[in-house]
Scaffold this motif. Sequence first.
Motif, mmCIF file in Angstrom:
data_model
loop_
_atom_site.group_PDB
_atom_site.id
_atom_site.type_symbol
_atom_site.label_atom_id
_atom_site.label_comp_id
_atom_site.label_asym_id
_atom_site.label_seq_id
_atom_site.Cartn_x
_atom_site.Cartn_y
_atom_site.Cartn_z
ATOM 1 N N ALA A 180 0.806 -1.220 0.000
ATOM 2 C CA ALA A 180 0.000 0.000 0.000
ATOM 3 C C ALA A 180 0.835 1.262 0.000
ATOM 4 C CB ALA A 180 -0.919 0.004 1.224
ATOM 5 N N ALA A 181 2.170 1.136 -0.025
ATOM 6 C CA ALA A 181 3.028 2.312 0.032
ATOM 7 C C ALA A 181 2.987 3.079 -1.284
ATOM 8 C CB ALA A 181 4.468 1.899 0.345
ATOM 9 N N SER A 182 3.167 4.392 -1.183
ATOM 10 C CA SER A 182 3.372 5.197 -2.376
ATOM 11 C C SER A 182 4.761 4.899 -2.924
ATOM 12 C CB SER A 182 3.269 6.684 -2.036
ATOM 13 O OG SER A 182 1.975 7.024 -1.602
ATOM 14 N N GLU A 194 8.516 18.270 -0.392
ATOM 15 C CA GLU A 194 7.131 18.375 0.078
ATOM 16 C C GLU A 194 6.590 17.020 0.521
ATOM 17 O OE1 GLU A 194 3.448 20.549 0.700
ATOM 18 O OE2 GLU A 194 5.550 21.127 0.433
ATOM 19 N N LEU A 195 7.172 15.943 0.011
ATOM 20 C CA LEU A 195 6.754 14.612 0.450
ATOM 21 C C LEU A 195 7.164 14.345 1.896
ATOM 22 C CD1 LEU A 195 7.579 12.528 -2.737
ATOM 23 C CD2 LEU A 195 5.328 12.776 -1.700
ATOM 24 N N PHE A 196 8.203 15.033 2.369
ATOM 25 C CA PHE A 196 8.744 14.781 3.701
ATOM 26 C C PHE A 196 8.375 15.856 4.705
ATOM 27 C CE2 PHE A 196 11.334 12.726 0.561
ATOM 28 C CZ PHE A 196 11.664 11.506 1.112
ATOM 29 N N PHE A 197 8.346 17.092 4.252
ATOM 30 C CA PHE A 197 8.064 18.188 5.170
ATOM 31 C C PHE A 197 7.580 19.385 4.372
ATOM 32 C CE2 PHE A 197 12.698 18.052 4.380
ATOM 33 C CZ PHE A 197 12.871 19.242 3.697
ATOM 34 N N ASP A 198 6.973 20.335 5.103
ATOM 35 C CA ASP A 198 6.474 21.560 4.483
ATOM 36 C C ASP A 198 7.590 22.590 4.471
ATOM 37 O OD1 ASP A 198 3.975 20.369 4.338
ATOM 38 O OD2 ASP A 198 3.447 21.066 6.351
ATOM 39 N N ARG A 199 8.046 22.926 3.294
ATOM 40 C CA ARG A 199 9.126 23.907 3.203
ATOM 41 C C ARG A 199 8.594 25.295 3.523
ATOM 42 N NH1 ARG A 199 12.462 23.030 -2.255
ATOM 43 N NH2 ARG A 199 10.432 23.253 -3.222
ATOM 44 N N ARG A 200 9.360 26.037 4.296
ATOM 45 C CA ARG A 200 8.974 27.415 4.591
ATOM 46 C C ARG A 200 10.093 28.334 4.111
ATOM 47 N NH1 ARG A 200 12.005 28.993 8.835
ATOM 48 N NH2 ARG A 200 12.773 27.435 10.297
ATOM 49 N N PRO A 201 9.753 29.500 3.572
ATOM 50 C CA PRO A 201 10.796 30.392 3.068
ATOM 51 C C PRO A 201 11.631 30.956 4.210
ATOM 52 C CG PRO A 201 8.672 31.486 3.043
ATOM 53 C CD PRO A 201 8.402 30.049 3.396
ATOM 54 N N SER A 202 12.895 31.133 3.941
ATOM 55 C CA SER A 202 13.759 31.770 4.916
ATOM 56 C C SER A 202 13.341 33.223 5.080
ATOM 57 C CB SER A 202 15.220 31.700 4.446
ATOM 58 O OG SER A 202 16.053 32.422 5.312
ATOM 59 N N TYR A 241 4.454 12.973 -8.122
ATOM 60 C CA TYR A 241 3.319 12.659 -7.273
ATOM 61 C C TYR A 241 2.176 13.615 -7.570
ATOM 62 C CZ TYR A 241 4.688 16.707 -4.457
ATOM 63 O OH TYR A 241 5.007 17.970 -4.049
ATOM 64 N N GLU A 242 1.020 13.322 -6.975
ATOM 65 C CA GLU A 242 -0.157 14.165 -7.161
ATOM 66 C C GLU A 242 -0.530 14.808 -5.829
ATOM 67 O OE1 GLU A 242 0.406 10.996 -9.715
ATOM 68 O OE2 GLU A 242 -0.724 10.597 -7.877
ATOM 69 N N SER A 243 -0.977 16.044 -5.905
ATOM 70 C CA SER A 243 -1.422 16.770 -4.717
ATOM 71 C C SER A 243 -2.850 17.234 -4.941
ATOM 72 C CB SER A 243 -0.503 17.972 -4.457
ATOM 73 O OG SER A 243 -0.946 18.699 -3.333
ATOM 74 N N LEU A 312 -7.853 20.730 3.516
ATOM 75 C CA LEU A 312 -6.995 19.552 3.516
ATOM 76 C C LEU A 312 -6.141 19.505 2.262
ATOM 77 C CD1 LEU A 312 -9.592 16.852 4.672
ATOM 78 C CD2 LEU A 312 -7.800 17.915 6.073
ATOM 79 N N VAL A 313 -4.939 18.944 2.411
ATOM 80 C CA VAL A 313 -4.077 18.644 1.278
ATOM 81 C C VAL A 313 -3.726 17.167 1.350
ATOM 82 C CG1 VAL A 313 -1.862 19.074 0.154
ATOM 83 C CG2 VAL A 313 -3.135 20.978 1.150
ATOM 84 N N LEU A 314 -3.919 16.456 0.239
ATOM 85 C CA LEU A 314 -3.621 15.031 0.157
ATOM 86 C C LEU A 314 -2.524 14.836 -0.878
ATOM 87 C CD1 LEU A 314 -6.821 15.475 0.780
ATOM 88 C CD2 LEU A 314 -6.961 13.014 0.458
ATOM 89 N N ILE A 315 -1.486 14.081 -0.524
ATOM 90 C CA ILE A 315 -0.327 13.885 -1.392
ATOM 91 C C ILE A 315 -0.105 12.391 -1.566
ATOM 92 C CG2 ILE A 315 2.149 14.280 -1.661
ATOM 93 C CD1 ILE A 315 1.823 16.747 0.137
ATOM 94 N N GLY A 316 0.075 11.972 -2.808
ATOM 95 C CA GLY A 316 0.307 10.554 -3.060
ATOM 96 C C GLY A 316 0.874 10.311 -4.433
#
Length: 365
Positions: A180-182, A194-202, A241-243, A312-316
């Motif tokens: 069932a893994a992506s 973005e798959l691992f963490f939400d990037r924020r601008p410096s 991937y799709e978001s 909501l945001v769904l990523i897969g």
Amino acid sequence: MSPTGPTQQIPVVVLAGFLGSGKTTLLNHLLRASRGTRIGAIVNDFGSIEIDAMTVAGQLGDSTLSLGNGCLCCAVDASELDVYLEKLTRPAARLDVVVIEASGLAEPQELVRMVLASENPRVVYGGLVEVVDAAEYEATREKHPEIDRHLAVADLVVLNKTDRVPRAGLDRLRASLGGAASVVESVYGRVDPELFFDRRPSTERVGQLAFEDLLDDEEEHGHGEACGSECGHAVHLHTAYESVAFTSAAPMDPRRLMAFLDSRPEGLYRIKGFVDFGAADPRNRYGVHAVGRFLRFYPEPWPPGEECLTQLVLIGSGTDADGLRTSLEAAVAGPGDIQDEPAMWGVLRYVQQADEAEEAPGADD
């Protein structure tokens, strides 16, 4: 049903894969492409390192702590791991995510259990990422048949070195992985952070590009190893991937939303955002964090003046975007739905109680 706001939690991602699969290369890419997100890493020699974009240049200083054993699941137990997670997740460290890069011979499932068993309230499981060398998969599987077990518990599989395998071979390999893994494909470990963490601008700017901006520009436009010298265009990592974004001004029905979440489809890797359950709990909005089969809700009072929305945001990978939207639309509460406290019982299964140890829903999935 009116708990106080949750402790700020930091996702802890377990990065695993056999020797030579490209784990360190992938981690280095995440550091380079972090765009201001502060990453802490626990690496093979069990060094805990606070890392930001500048450390890509090798400026690690004296911040490495070593236990002299790269196989984390053998070197420590859950309580010992907590000592190191405490150092990385304390508020003064100001980290946004922690990545545990496992030894090539570690047991990923044991590392996942250690993270899930953490008694640190600032820790939340961020997923098991298994890196696979696409070109050497069959040879690795013959030498290490336990890879099947590792893949079975992974939340995300990064199929690396895909430039060395013909398309037909990759398709056969992806079909053979099952589970069932992506699955996302990469060259030189380049996947979208973005798959691992939400990037924020410096936030630090002095009238010129920051070092991390230069690195990110090189990643996307450098015509280097990822795309070849004659590609002539940017490397669009997000195409792997799709978001899906979903917003509803009407509240969600707790029972129907949980029916969707409890049977979420294959390939859906991350879900994040906030949920409005309306009359079922009018005082709180519910932050949601899902990675693989792991799910957690975080109730908190609505901010003053905040519009009550579900966002909501769904990523897969390999998911049906229209089908996901349809399922979420079907979970919106209708005028005849009963919105009461019993309707929330399914949601509350995934709310960590402040006075109990981490029980980790989904730990055995």
